[in-house]
Motif scaffolding. Structure first.
Motif, short mmCIF file in Angstrom:
data_model
loop_
_atom_site.label_atom_id
_atom_site.label_comp_id
_atom_site.label_asym_id
_atom_site.label_seq_id
_atom_site.Cartn_x
_atom_site.Cartn_y
_atom_site.Cartn_z
N HIS A 12 3.34 1.07 -8.72
CA HIS A 12 2.88 2.21 -8.40
C HIS A 12 2.61 3.44 -9.29
CE1 HIS A 12 3.82 6.05 -6.06
NE2 HIS A 12 2.70 5.90 -5.61
N TRP A 17 8.11 8.61 -9.77
CA TRP A 17 7.31 9.52 -8.95
C TRP A 17 7.55 11.17 -9.12
CZ3 TRP A 17 2.50 8.81 -8.68
CH2 TRP A 17 1.66 9.37 -7.65
N SER A 53 -1.07 1.32 -11.19
CA SER A 53 -1.46 2.44 -10.51
C SER A 53 -0.99 3.81 -11.24
CB SER A 53 -1.14 2.71 -8.95
OG SER A 53 -1.35 3.76 -8.39
N GLN A 75 -5.11 1.76 -10.07
CA GLN A 75 -5.51 2.54 -8.86
C GLN A 75 -5.04 4.08 -9.14
OE1 GLN A 75 -3.32 2.86 -4.47
NE2 GLN A 75 -4.38 0.77 -5.17
N SER A 102 -7.27 8.39 -2.48
CA SER A 102 -7.69 9.74 -1.94
C SER A 102 -9.05 10.13 -2.34
CB SER A 102 -6.90 10.90 -2.57
OG SER A 102 -5.25 10.42 -2.34
N PRO A 127 -17.62 13.10 4.06
CA PRO A 127 -16.96 11.98 3.63
C PRO A 127 -17.75 10.77 3.12
CG PRO A 127 -15.81 12.64 5.76
CD PRO A 127 -17.07 13.49 5.43
N LEU A 142 -11.09 3.92 -1.94
CA LEU A 142 -9.65 3.55 -0.96
C LEU A 142 -9.70 4.88 0.20
CD1 LEU A 142 -7.13 1.96 -3.17
CD2 LEU A 142 -8.87 0.87 -1.83
N PRO A 143 -10.72 5.11 0.89
CA PRO A 143 -10.57 6.09 2.02
C PRO A 143 -9.32 5.76 3.07
CG PRO A 143 -12.44 4.96 2.56
CD PRO A 143 -12.14 4.47 1.07
N LYS A 144 -8.82 6.67 3.69
CA LYS A 144 -7.88 6.43 4.64
C LYS A 144 -8.41 7.01 5.80
CE LYS A 144 -4.17 8.12 6.07
NZ LYS A 144 -3.20 9.07 6.32
N THR A 145 -8.29 6.44 6.80
CA THR A 145 -8.40 7.03 8.37
C THR A 145 -7.76 6.54 9.35
OG1 THR A 145 -9.99 8.00 9.76
CG2 THR A 145 -10.61 5.92 8.61
N HIS A 150 -14.45 7.40 12.33
CA HIS A 150 -14.59 7.73 11.16
C HIS A 150 -14.67 6.62 10.39
CE1 HIS A 150 -12.14 12.00 11.77
NE2 HIS A 150 -13.57 11.94 12.16
N ASN A 154 -17.70 5.97 7.69
CA ASN A 154 -17.29 5.91 6.38
C ASN A 154 -17.85 4.81 5.66
OD1 ASN A 154 -15.80 8.30 6.81
ND2 ASN A 154 -13.61 7.57 6.49
N VAL A 186 1.14 13.87 -4.95
CA VAL A 186 0.08 13.65 -5.81
C VAL A 186 -0.62 15.04 -6.10
CG1 VAL A 186 -2.42 12.80 -5.48
CG2 VAL A 186 -0.65 11.39 -4.72
N1 LIG Z 1 -1.48 4.72 -5.55
C1 LIG Z 1 -1.26 5.88 -5.08
O1 LIG Z 1 -0.14 6.52 -5.87
C2 LIG Z 1 -1.74 6.53 -4.20
C3 LIG Z 1 -1.48 7.89 -3.79
C4 LIG Z 1 -1.98 8.53 -2.59
C5 LIG Z 1 -2.29 7.70 -1.86
N2 LIG Z 1 -3.09 6.44 -2.08
C6 LIG Z 1 -3.85 5.29 -1.05
O2 LIG Z 1 -5.35 6.13 -0.93
C7 LIG Z 1 -5.44 5.92 0.12
C8 LIG Z 1 -6.18 7.27 0.98
O3 LIG Z 1 -5.60 8.35 0.45
P1 LIG Z 1 -5.24 9.60 1.26
O4 LIG Z 1 -4.83 9.39 2.58
O5 LIG Z 1 -4.44 10.49 0.38
O6 LIG Z 1 -6.69 10.52 1.21
P2 LIG Z 1 -8.07 10.33 1.60
O7 LIG Z 1 -8.55 9.01 2.13
O8 LIG Z 1 -8.73 11.03 0.44
O9 LIG Z 1 -8.02 11.08 3.04
C9 LIG Z 1 -7.55 11.00 4.16
C10 LIG Z 1 -7.99 12.14 5.14
O10 LIG Z 1 -9.46 12.24 5.54
C11 LIG Z 1 -9.51 12.20 6.71
N3 LIG Z 1 -10.98 11.55 6.98
C12 LIG Z 1 -11.26 10.27 6.55
N4 LIG Z 1 -12.55 9.93 6.96
C13 LIG Z 1 -12.76 11.19 7.70
C14 LIG Z 1 -14.06 11.42 8.51
N5 LIG Z 1 -14.91 10.56 8.18
N6 LIG Z 1 -14.29 12.40 8.85
C15 LIG Z 1 -13.30 13.65 8.67
N7 LIG Z 1 -12.13 13.35 8.23
C16 LIG Z 1 -12.17 12.22 7.68
C17 LIG Z 1 -8.36 11.66 7.45
O11 LIG Z 1 -8.22 12.06 8.70
P3 LIG Z 1 -8.59 10.97 10.00
O12 LIG Z 1 -7.30 10.16 10.03
O13 LIG Z 1 -8.43 12.19 11.15
O14 LIG Z 1 -9.78 10.54 9.65
C18 LIG Z 1 -7.37 11.98 6.42
O15 LIG Z 1 -6.72 13.23 6.77
C19 LIG Z 1 -4.44 5.43 1.11
O16 LIG Z 1 -4.72 3.80 1.52
C20 LIG Z 1 -3.16 5.81 0.26
O17 LIG Z 1 -2.29 4.58 0.50
C21 LIG Z 1 -2.48 5.72 -3.17
#
Ligand SMILES: NC(=O)c1ccc[n+]([C@@H]2O[C@H](COP(=O)([O-])OP(=O)(O)OC[C@H]3O[C@@H](n4cnc5c(N)ncnc54)[C@H](OP(=O)(O)O)[C@@H]3O)[C@@H](O)[C@H]2O)c1
Length: 191
Positions: A12, A17, A53, A75, A102, A127, A142-145, A150, A154, A186
């Motif tokens: 990680h 962290w 990562s 990552q 993110s 997005p 790697l977007p998350k929703t 979405h 996406n 982060v």
């Molecule tokens: N390796 C590491 O250290 C590390 C650190 C942080 C994160 N990550 C990974 O990265 C991935 C994503 O990161 P993240 O959740 O921090 O940020 P992200 O994907 O940049 O943003 C997620 C946010 O965006 C919103 N969103 C997504 N699609 C949307 C759309 N079409 N319209 C409006 N809002 C939208 C989501 O809300 P909704 O749910 O309402 O759509 C959520 O609030 C995760 O799988 C996480 O595990 C890894």
């Protein structure tokens, strides 16, 4: 876990962290030891992809000096306004796939009017522009929703961001305030 194999395991972070990129200790020996364990799991076919990562170039070089199997992915935090271009280029030159985590800046890019204006010009959502941007950098996005609508939109990123707009996005001003997400480690000003 009751599985025959895992698709991917990553270290990680090169450091605990809470001290990521804040302390000078890069835990070189510890990371080499963990990497050896991942190599063993890979050789035993228990995992298909092994990687890291939040590793900087020096952390990767530390592993490459002793690795029998090179890290396959790194990552990293990568989104409009925070693009670690040199690190991405270094990884790609060394055959390490960059995974952009993110990519929507935890949702914060949605509040940037200049980005909204560019997305409007392409007839896409913010997005979609964010995700397409990371794909055109050659990374795995790697977007998350948690929202199925979405998730669907996406994935609809079959358009091309022009080169001059890619440059604008690469150099977009650093987002200083991540709002509610600032508490998320982060965005604790450490990366
Ligand atoms: N390796 C590491 O250290 C590390 C650190 C942080 C994160 N990550 C990974 O990265 C991935 C994503 O990161 P993240 O959740 O921090 O940020 P992200 O994907 O940049 O943003 C997620 C946010 O965006 C919103 N969103 C997504 N699609 C949307 C759309 N079409 N319209 C409006 N809002 C939208 C989501 O809300 P909704 O749910 O309402 O759509 C959520 O609030 C995760 O799988 C996480 O595990 C890894």
């Amino acid at each position: 876990m009751g599985l025959d194999y895992l698709d991917q395991i990553i270290i990680h972070s090169p450091q605990p962290w809470v001290e990521v990129n804040q302390s000078e200790n890069r835990y070189k020996e510890e990371n080499r030891a963990v990497w050896k364990a991942l190599e063993d799991a890979y050789k035993a076919k228990k995992v298909r992809v092994i990687g890291v990562s939040n590793f900087l170039q020096e952390d990767i070089e530390n592993l490459l000096e002793v690795a029998e199997v090179k890290p396959m992915v790194n990552q990293v935090l990568c989104h409009i306004s925070n693009t670690p271009s040199e690190l991405v280029e270094y990884c790609q030159k060394n055959g390490i796939t960059v995974e952009a985590y993110s990519p929507i800046a935890h949702g914060e890019v949605l509040h940037q009017p200049e980005i909204k204006a560019m997305a409007d010009r392409y007839g896409v959502s913010v997005p979609q522009l964010c995700i397409r941007y990371t794909l055109q950098l050659g990374t795995v996005s790697l977007p998350k929703t948690a929202n199925p609508d979405h998730m669907k939109t996406n994935a609809e990123v079959d358009f091309e961001i022009r080169a001059e707009d890619m440059e604008t996005l690469k150099n977009f001003k650093k987002i200083e305030n991540y709002g509610a997400s600032s508490a998320f480690p982060v965005y604790g000003g450490k990366m």
